[in-house]
Write an enzyme that holds these catalytic residues in place. Structure first.
Site, PDB file in Angstrom:
ATOM      1  N   ARG A   1       0.879  -1.405   0.108  1.00  0.00           N
ATOM      2  CA  ARG A   1       0.028  -0.041  -0.166  1.00  0.00           C
ATOM      3  C   ARG A   1       0.939   1.173   0.071  1.00  0.00           C
ATOM      4  NH1 ARG A   1      -2.136   3.785   2.800  1.00  0.00           N
ATOM      5  NH2 ARG A   1      -4.479   4.300   3.026  1.00  0.00           N
TER       6      ARG A   1
ATOM      7  N   ASP B   1     -13.630  -2.271  -2.799  1.00  0.00           N
ATOM      8  CA  ASP B   1     -14.588  -1.680  -1.342  1.00  0.00           C
ATOM      9  C   ASP B   1     -15.806  -1.431  -1.859  1.00  0.00           C
ATOM     10  OD1 ASP B   1     -13.462  -0.411   1.381  1.00  0.00           O
ATOM     11  OD2 ASP B   1     -15.147   0.804   0.396  1.00  0.00           O
TER      12      ASP B   1
HETATM   13  O1  CP3 Z   1     -12.725  -8.579   3.008  1.00  0.00           O
HETATM   14  C1  CP3 Z   1     -11.682  -8.260   2.079  1.00  0.00           C
HETATM   15  O2  CP3 Z   1     -10.314  -8.515   2.481  1.00  0.00           O
HETATM   16  C2  CP3 Z   1     -12.016  -7.535   0.849  1.00  0.00           C
HETATM   17  C3  CP3 Z   1     -11.727  -5.994   0.941  1.00  0.00           C
HETATM   18  C4  CP3 Z   1     -12.983  -5.215   1.585  1.00  0.00           C
HETATM   19  C5  CP3 Z   1     -12.380  -3.847   1.913  1.00  0.00           C
HETATM   20  N1  CP3 Z   1     -13.659  -3.137   2.257  1.00  0.00           N
HETATM   21  C6  CP3 Z   1     -10.968  -3.505   1.842  1.00  0.00           C
HETATM   22  C7  CP3 Z   1     -10.793  -2.168   2.829  1.00  0.00           C
HETATM   23  C8  CP3 Z   1     -14.154  -5.389   1.739  1.00  0.00           C
HETATM   24  C9  CP3 Z   1     -15.166  -6.551   1.438  1.00  0.00           C
HETATM   25  C10 CP3 Z   1     -14.744  -4.152   2.165  1.00  0.00           C
HETATM   26  C11 CP3 Z   1     -16.068  -3.491   2.458  1.00  0.00           C
HETATM   27  C12 CP3 Z   1     -16.501  -2.624   3.251  1.00  0.00           C
HETATM   28  N2  CP3 Z   1     -15.845  -1.322   2.965  1.00  0.00           N
HETATM   29  C13 CP3 Z   1     -17.561  -2.419   4.219  1.00  0.00           C
HETATM   30  C14 CP3 Z   1     -18.383  -3.449   4.677  1.00  0.00           C
HETATM   31  C15 CP3 Z   1     -17.814  -4.507   5.498  1.00  0.00           C
HETATM   32  C16 CP3 Z   1     -17.828  -4.139   6.930  1.00  0.00           C
HETATM   33  O3  CP3 Z   1     -16.593  -3.985   7.344  1.00  0.00           O
HETATM   34  O4  CP3 Z   1     -18.824  -3.481   7.443  1.00  0.00           O
HETATM   35  C17 CP3 Z   1     -17.486  -1.099   4.551  1.00  0.00           C
HETATM   36  C18 CP3 Z   1     -18.625  -0.197   5.555  1.00  0.00           C
HETATM   37  C19 CP3 Z   1     -16.486  -0.191   3.878  1.00  0.00           C
HETATM   38  C20 CP3 Z   1     -16.175   0.988   3.950  1.00  0.00           C
HETATM   39  C21 CP3 Z   1     -14.852   1.434   4.278  1.00  0.00           C
HETATM   40  N3  CP3 Z   1     -13.704   1.222   3.490  1.00  0.00           N
HETATM   41  C22 CP3 Z   1     -14.180   1.673   5.701  1.00  0.00           C
HETATM   42  C23 CP3 Z   1     -15.180   2.141   6.671  1.00  0.00           C
HETATM   43  C24 CP3 Z   1     -12.783   1.702   5.480  1.00  0.00           C
HETATM   44  C25 CP3 Z   1     -11.926   1.858   6.464  1.00  0.00           C
HETATM   45  C26 CP3 Z   1     -11.404   3.396   6.447  1.00  0.00           C
HETATM   46  C27 CP3 Z   1     -10.194   3.339   7.334  1.00  0.00           C
HETATM   47  O5  CP3 Z   1      -9.266   3.995   7.056  1.00  0.00           O
HETATM   48  O6  CP3 Z   1     -10.079   2.847   8.580  1.00  0.00           O
HETATM   49  C28 CP3 Z   1     -12.537   1.250   4.163  1.00  0.00           C
HETATM   50  C29 CP3 Z   1     -11.181   1.474   3.580  1.00  0.00           C
HETATM   51  C30 CP3 Z   1     -10.817  -0.180   3.430  1.00  0.00           C
HETATM   52  N4  CP3 Z   1     -11.333  -0.883   2.622  1.00  0.00           N
HETATM   53  C31 CP3 Z   1      -9.366  -0.689   3.765  1.00  0.00           C
HETATM   54  C32 CP3 Z   1      -9.475  -2.035   3.131  1.00  0.00           C
HETATM   55  C33 CP3 Z   1      -8.223  -2.849   3.362  1.00  0.00           C
HETATM   56  C34 CP3 Z   1      -8.180   0.173   4.573  1.00  0.00           C
HETATM   57  C35 CP3 Z   1      -7.678   1.083   3.539  1.00  0.00           C
HETATM   58  C36 CP3 Z   1      -6.329   1.341   3.864  1.00  0.00           C
HETATM   59  O7  CP3 Z   1      -5.446   0.610   3.507  1.00  0.00           O
HETATM   60  O8  CP3 Z   1      -6.264   2.376   4.303  1.00  0.00           O
END
Ligand code: CP3
Length: 355
Positions: free
Chosen positions: A40, A77
């Site tokens: 990343r 995402d």
């Molecule tokens: O499961 C997996 O490994 C597949 C990838 C996946 C991601 N997001 C990667 C991600 C999946 C299935 C999601 C779904 C997702 N995204 C949901 C539904 C599932 C849940 O957890 O309730 C939701 C609500 C989101 C929205 C979202 N995206 C949030 C709230 C965040 C976190 C923001 C933060 O900085 O904490 C993300 C970002 C995200 N999506 C990351 C990952 C690996 C982190 C991004 C990073 O590397 O900074």
């Protein structure tokens, strides 16, 4: 396309006999893995990882190299759809997702349309195709989307929320506007998931992370109704196999029967319900996915194994259980503990599958 070497996950979703309970972890690719953090940093941002098929595939495969997982999940995402609708998605470090142009009124909804899965969202389909190629049939690939309600919360709130005041304000003062948005999202999700299936996703899951903040009546009207519509519109067979659909409403334990009634193949459970209770309520109709508290992964190996044993016993004999955490893995969990969890599921579940 190479034949599947391990189809336990797909078989369990259809209640077909398996030799051990399959297991995967929500958010299994991500920041708790040092190799993810390194890639990343190199890519510069989370969205750069998602938009480059080779990088998205590499990140998808990282957890499979460490752990004996029975499924891979597309690295992407849920917020790709609102981003493609033009809302301007940003991930600010430490603050979570933000939209530059949130939805505030009917005119805002009327300006957006259903994104073309092979247009604005083609990078997602390219990632699916690349991952399928790189997996070489090792395990099945899960595609996913957010539920219309959960996507709408981010679009109307402008990002993450605790009290959901803006979207609930819209729900109670301008329900027609919210229904217009949810209907557009249901069409978008249906097309998006069908495109993922055509690109190679062998099963799909809908994340309704925020359905559990609704009253029982509002849940049916504003969340479940639209997931039902999506299930009705999905491609259910591809490459000569059924494409199972899993619905996960976090905090949806009160509504399991209604969720199972949508015609989905499996219901995802969080940790606030006993597996044995869920099995008794809907286990004759659908498969169950879940449901260890992700915080259990901070505990000792013995405690993790004890919890896995309890959940396996709660489901009992036979197929129809996909083991998982009750929500995404936390970002400071030691990867070794995830390995203890995955191995425990396979080892301790064998007695439940003797034929
Ligand atoms: O499961 C997996 O490994 C597949 C990838 C996946 C991601 N997001 C990667 C991600 C999946 C299935 C999601 C779904 C997702 N995204 C949901 C539904 C599932 C849940 O957890 O309730 C939701 C609500 C989101 C929205 C979202 N995206 C949030 C709230 C965040 C976190 C923001 C933060 O900085 O904490 C993300 C970002 C995200 N999506 C990351 C990952 C690996 C982190 C991004 C990073 O590397 O900074």
């Amino acid at each position: 396309m190479s034949a599947l070497q391990n189809d336990r996950y797909l078989r369990a979703l259809l209640k077909q006999p398996v030799d051990a309970t399959p297991v995967w972890m929500m958010r299994q690719a991500g920041r708790y893995l040092p190799e993810y953090r390194a890639l990343r940093a190199e890519a510069g941002s989370f969205m750069n990882l998602c938009q480059n098929p080779e990088l998205a595939s590499e990140v998808t495969l990282q957890p499979l190299r460490r752990f004996d997982l029975d499924a891979a999940i597309l690295f992407s995402d849920i917020l790709t759809i609102p981003d493609a609708m033009g809302l301007g998605l940003r991930f600010e470090t430490g603050e979570g997702p933000k939209f530059d142009r949130p939805i505030t009124c009917k005119a805002d909804v009327e300006k957006i349309g259903v994104p073309d899965p092979e247009g604005e969202l083609q990078y997602v389909m390219n990632a699916v195709r690349q991952i399928r190629k790189d997996l070489q049939g090792q395990v099945p690939l899960i595609g996913f989307s957010g539920s219309p309600w959960t996507l709408a919360t981010y679009m109307v709130e402008g990002g993450s929320s605790k009290a959901f005041t803006k979207i609930k304000g819209m729900m109670y003062s301008e329900p027609a506007t919210l229904h217009l948005l949810l209907d557009l999202l249901a069409n978008s999700v249906t097309q998006y998931l069908n495109a993922q299936i055509k690109a190679g996703a062998q099963s799909v899951m809908i994340f309704d992370t925020w359905g559990g903040v609704l009253t029982p009546r509002d849940y049916r009207e504003f969340s479940l109704q639209y997931m039902h519509k999506i299930v009705d519109g999905l491609i259910r067979e591809n490459e000569g196999r059924r494409v199972p659909v899993t619905l996960f409403t976090k905090n949806g334990g009160m509504w399991l029967e209604a969720i199972a009634d949508t015609g989905c193949d499996a219901v995802g459970l969080d940790w606030t319900i006993e597996m044995a209770d869920a099995k008794a309520r809907i286990g004759d109709r659908v498969a169950l996915q879940g449901n260890m508290d992700p915080s259990m992964l901070y505990a000792s190996a013995e405690r993790i194994e004890q919890e896995v044993a309890h959940i396996l016993a709660g489901f009992g004999q036979g197929s129809g259980h996909v083991f998982n955490l009750g929500h995404g893995i936390h970002l400071d969990v030691p990867p070794e503990n995830a390995k203890v969890f995955v191995d425990a599921v396979h080892r301790l579940s064998q007695p439940y599958h003797t034929r």
